[in-house]
Design a protein around this motif. Structure first.
Motif, PDB file in Angstrom:
ATOM      1  N   TYR A   1     -42.385  24.904 -80.203  1.00  0.00           N
ATOM      2  CA  TYR A   1     -42.252  24.889 -78.912  1.00  0.00           C
ATOM      3  C   TYR A   1     -41.116  26.023 -78.111  1.00  0.00           C
ATOM      4  CZ  TYR A   1     -42.655  25.000 -73.626  1.00  0.00           C
ATOM      5  OH  TYR A   1     -43.207  25.119 -72.347  1.00  0.00           O
ATOM      6  N   GLY A   2     -39.716  25.590 -78.884  1.00  0.00           N
ATOM      7  CA  GLY A   2     -38.254  26.403 -78.331  1.00  0.00           C
ATOM      8  C   GLY A   2     -38.980  28.252 -78.891  1.00  0.00           C
ATOM      9  N   VAL A   3     -39.202  28.007 -80.481  1.00  0.00           N
ATOM     10  CA  VAL A   3     -39.052  29.145 -80.931  1.00  0.00           C
ATOM     11  C   VAL A   3     -39.999  30.164 -80.296  1.00  0.00           C
ATOM     12  CG1 VAL A   3     -39.775  30.415 -83.084  1.00  0.00           C
ATOM     13  CG2 VAL A   3     -38.049  28.239 -82.992  1.00  0.00           C
ATOM     14  N   ALA A   4     -41.628  29.759 -79.416  1.00  0.00           N
ATOM     15  CA  ALA A   4     -42.578  30.240 -79.268  1.00  0.00           C
ATOM     16  C   ALA A   4     -41.414  30.665 -78.031  1.00  0.00           C
ATOM     17  CB  ALA A   4     -43.681  29.929 -79.416  1.00  0.00           C
ATOM     18  N   GLN A   5     -41.066  30.145 -77.813  1.00  0.00           N
ATOM     19  CA  GLN A   5     -40.698  30.059 -75.523  1.00  0.00           C
ATOM     20  C   GLN A   5     -39.710  31.084 -75.537  1.00  0.00           C
ATOM     21  OE1 GLN A   5     -41.430  28.416 -72.235  1.00  0.00           O
ATOM     22  NE2 GLN A   5     -42.805  28.868 -73.158  1.00  0.00           N
ATOM     23  N   VAL A   6     -38.530  31.343 -77.108  1.00  0.00           N
ATOM     24  CA  VAL A   6     -37.698  32.196 -76.900  1.00  0.00           C
ATOM     25  C   VAL A   6     -38.198  33.438 -77.653  1.00  0.00           C
ATOM     26  CG1 VAL A   6     -35.934  32.965 -78.649  1.00  0.00           C
ATOM     27  CG2 VAL A   6     -35.651  30.179 -77.560  1.00  0.00           C
ATOM     28  N   ALA A   7     -39.280  33.589 -78.112  1.00  0.00           N
ATOM     29  CA  ALA A   7     -40.324  34.931 -78.359  1.00  0.00           C
ATOM     30  C   ALA A   7     -40.374  35.377 -77.464  1.00  0.00           C
ATOM     31  CB  ALA A   7     -41.001  34.913 -79.309  1.00  0.00           C
ATOM     32  N   PHE A   8     -41.090  34.897 -76.771  1.00  0.00           N
ATOM     33  CA  PHE A   8     -42.266  35.452 -75.372  1.00  0.00           C
ATOM     34  C   PHE A   8     -40.758  36.498 -74.325  1.00  0.00           C
ATOM     35  CE2 PHE A   8     -43.892  34.245 -71.063  1.00  0.00           C
ATOM     36  CZ  PHE A   8     -44.911  35.362 -71.392  1.00  0.00           C
TER      37      PHE A   8
ATOM     38  N   TYR B   1     -47.104  33.318 -74.942  1.00  0.00           N
ATOM     39  CA  TYR B   1     -46.576  32.121 -74.232  1.00  0.00           C
ATOM     40  C   TYR B   1     -47.608  31.163 -74.286  1.00  0.00           C
ATOM     41  CZ  TYR B   1     -45.372  29.854 -70.059  1.00  0.00           C
ATOM     42  OH  TYR B   1     -44.948  28.717 -68.588  1.00  0.00           O
ATOM     43  N   ILE B   2     -49.528  31.780 -74.988  1.00  0.00           N
ATOM     44  CA  ILE B   2     -50.470  30.895 -74.961  1.00  0.00           C
ATOM     45  C   ILE B   2     -50.226  30.363 -76.584  1.00  0.00           C
ATOM     46  CG2 ILE B   2     -52.777  31.164 -76.072  1.00  0.00           C
ATOM     47  CD1 ILE B   2     -52.901  33.326 -74.318  1.00  0.00           C
ATOM     48  N   ILE B   3     -49.656  30.293 -77.061  1.00  0.00           N
ATOM     49  CA  ILE B   3     -49.601  29.456 -78.423  1.00  0.00           C
ATOM     50  C   ILE B   3     -48.113  28.219 -77.819  1.00  0.00           C
ATOM     51  CG2 ILE B   3     -48.071  29.598 -80.496  1.00  0.00           C
ATOM     52  CD1 ILE B   3     -48.658  32.058 -81.249  1.00  0.00           C
TER      53      ILE B   3
ATOM     54  N   ILE C   1     -51.199  27.864 -70.824  1.00  0.00           N
ATOM     55  CA  ILE C   1     -52.286  28.573 -71.070  1.00  0.00           C
ATOM     56  C   ILE C   1     -53.261  29.473 -70.924  1.00  0.00           C
ATOM     57  CG2 ILE C   1     -54.856  28.541 -72.324  1.00  0.00           C
ATOM     58  CD1 ILE C   1     -53.590  25.823 -74.311  1.00  0.00           C
ATOM     59  N   ALA C   2     -53.751  28.936 -68.705  1.00  0.00           N
ATOM     60  CA  ALA C   2     -54.217  29.574 -68.004  1.00  0.00           C
ATOM     61  C   ALA C   2     -52.787  30.813 -67.560  1.00  0.00           C
ATOM     62  CB  ALA C   2     -54.214  28.598 -66.926  1.00  0.00           C
ATOM     63  N   GLY C   3     -50.913  30.516 -67.442  1.00  0.00           N
ATOM     64  CA  GLY C   3     -50.184  31.297 -67.679  1.00  0.00           C
ATOM     65  C   GLY C   3     -50.617  32.429 -68.247  1.00  0.00           C
ATOM     66  N   GLY C   4     -50.436  31.865 -69.322  1.00  0.00           N
ATOM     67  CA  GLY C   4     -51.079  32.913 -70.273  1.00  0.00           C
ATOM     68  C   GLY C   4     -52.069  34.164 -70.428  1.00  0.00           C
ATOM     69  N   ILE C   5     -53.233  33.852 -70.022  1.00  0.00           N
ATOM     70  CA  ILE C   5     -53.628  34.379 -69.675  1.00  0.00           C
ATOM     71  C   ILE C   5     -53.463  35.161 -68.318  1.00  0.00           C
ATOM     72  CG2 ILE C   5     -56.894  34.323 -69.055  1.00  0.00           C
ATOM     73  CD1 ILE C   5     -57.049  32.223 -70.947  1.00  0.00           C
TER      74      ILE C   5
ATOM     75  N   THR D   1     -48.792  20.158 -69.140  1.00  0.00           N
ATOM     76  CA  THR D   1     -48.193  21.836 -69.092  1.00  0.00           C
ATOM     77  C   THR D   1     -48.716  22.952 -70.027  1.00  0.00           C
ATOM     78  OG1 THR D   1     -45.974  20.455 -69.080  1.00  0.00           O
ATOM     79  CG2 THR D   1     -46.007  22.189 -70.922  1.00  0.00           C
ATOM     80  N   GLY D   2     -49.210  22.524 -71.036  1.00  0.00           N
ATOM     81  CA  GLY D   2     -50.157  23.380 -72.347  1.00  0.00           C
ATOM     82  C   GLY D   2     -51.166  23.758 -71.605  1.00  0.00           C
ATOM     83  N   VAL D   3     -52.019  23.387 -70.775  1.00  0.00           N
ATOM     84  CA  VAL D   3     -53.060  23.671 -70.359  1.00  0.00           C
ATOM     85  C   VAL D   3     -52.818  24.590 -69.366  1.00  0.00           C
ATOM     86  CG1 VAL D   3     -55.136  23.195 -68.922  1.00  0.00           C
ATOM     87  CG2 VAL D   3     -54.577  22.516 -71.031  1.00  0.00           C
ATOM     88  N   LEU D   4     -51.687  24.154 -68.267  1.00  0.00           N
ATOM     89  CA  LEU D   4     -51.191  25.728 -67.678  1.00  0.00           C
ATOM     90  C   LEU D   4     -50.018  26.292 -67.456  1.00  0.00           C
ATOM     91  CD1 LEU D   4     -50.170  22.931 -64.803  1.00  0.00           C
ATOM     92  CD2 LEU D   4     -51.938  24.281 -64.710  1.00  0.00           C
TER      93      LEU D   4
END
Length: 185
Positions: free
Chosen positions: A162-169, A126-128, A109-113, A104-107
C-alpha cells in the motif's frame, strides 16, 4: 482542481511513507506485544485519517470532497476506538482494522476513478491502493483466528504494498505539477 491535487502530492507521499514505516516495524519486531502493534496501527490509521481529512478540507478532492472527508473521519474514529480498547480481544482489533481497510479501499477506488478525468494516466496507482486495502480487509475478515504473528506479517506486507503504491502515486502527481502550472499560467 487538478492544480490543487498536484500541489498536494506530498499528502499522498506522507501517507505512503507512514504505511512503509508500519511495514518496517512489523518485520523488525514481529514478537512485539499485540498491544504495541495495535497502538502503532492505531497511530497509522489516525495519520491516514488526518491526511484524508486534510485532502478534503484543502479542496484536492473537488466535488468529491465528501468521500475524502468520510475516509478521514472513519480513520480517526477507528484509531480512537483502537486506542481506548487496548485490552480488547484480538478479534475485535482484527475486525476493526479489516473494516477500516475495506471502507478506505472502496473510497480510494471511487476517488481513483474520479482522478481518471483529471490525470489521464496514473490514477491506476491510487486504484491499486484501494484494491489492496479491500483485498486485505476481506482476507482478514475471512481468517480472524490466525495467530498474532501471522497477522503482524500480513499487516507488514499490506502496509508495504500500500505504501509503495501511495508513494508512486504521489510521484506521478509531483511530475504533473510543472505541466499543470504551465497550462494554468
Amino acid at each position: 482542481m487538478i492544480q490543487a491535487l498536484t500541489n498536494s502530492w506530498w499528502l499522498f507521499l506522507l501517507r505512503g511513507l507512514a504505511a512503509i514505516a508500519v511495514a518496517v516495524l512489523a518485520f523488525a519486531a514481529p514478537a512485539a506485544t499485540l498491544q504495541a502493534v495495535v497502538f502503532v496501527l492505531g497511530f497509522y490509521i489516525f495519520l491516514a485519517g488526518c491526511f484524508a481529512f486534510a485532502a478534503a478540507m484543502s479542496g484536492v478532492a473537488g466535488d468529491r470532497w465528501w468521500a475524502a472527508l468520510l475516509e478521514g473521519l472513519v480513520g480517526i474514529a477507528v484509531a480512537f476506538v483502537i486506542w481506548f480498547m487496548p485490552q480488547g480481544s484480538t478479534e475485535v482489533f482484527v475486525y476493526l482494522f479489516a473494516g477500516w481497510a475495506i471502507v478506505t479501499g472502496v473510497l480510494e477506488i471511487a476517488g481513483g476513478i474520479q482522478f481518471r478525468d483529471l490525470l489521464g494516466a496514473g490514477e491506476w496507482l491510487y486504484i491499486i491502493s484501494g484494491i489492496v486495502s479491500v483485498a486485505f480487509g476481506v482476507w482478514v475478515v475471512r481468517s480472524p483466528s490466525q495467530g498474532a504473528l501471522a497477522e503482524i506479517y500480513a499487516i507488514g506486507f499490506y502496509s508495504a504494498f500500500y505504501g509503495v503504491a501511495q508513494v508512486a502515486f504521489s510521484m506521478r502527481l509531483r511530475s504533473l505539477m510543472s505541466t499543470v502550472k504551465a497550462v494554468a499560467g
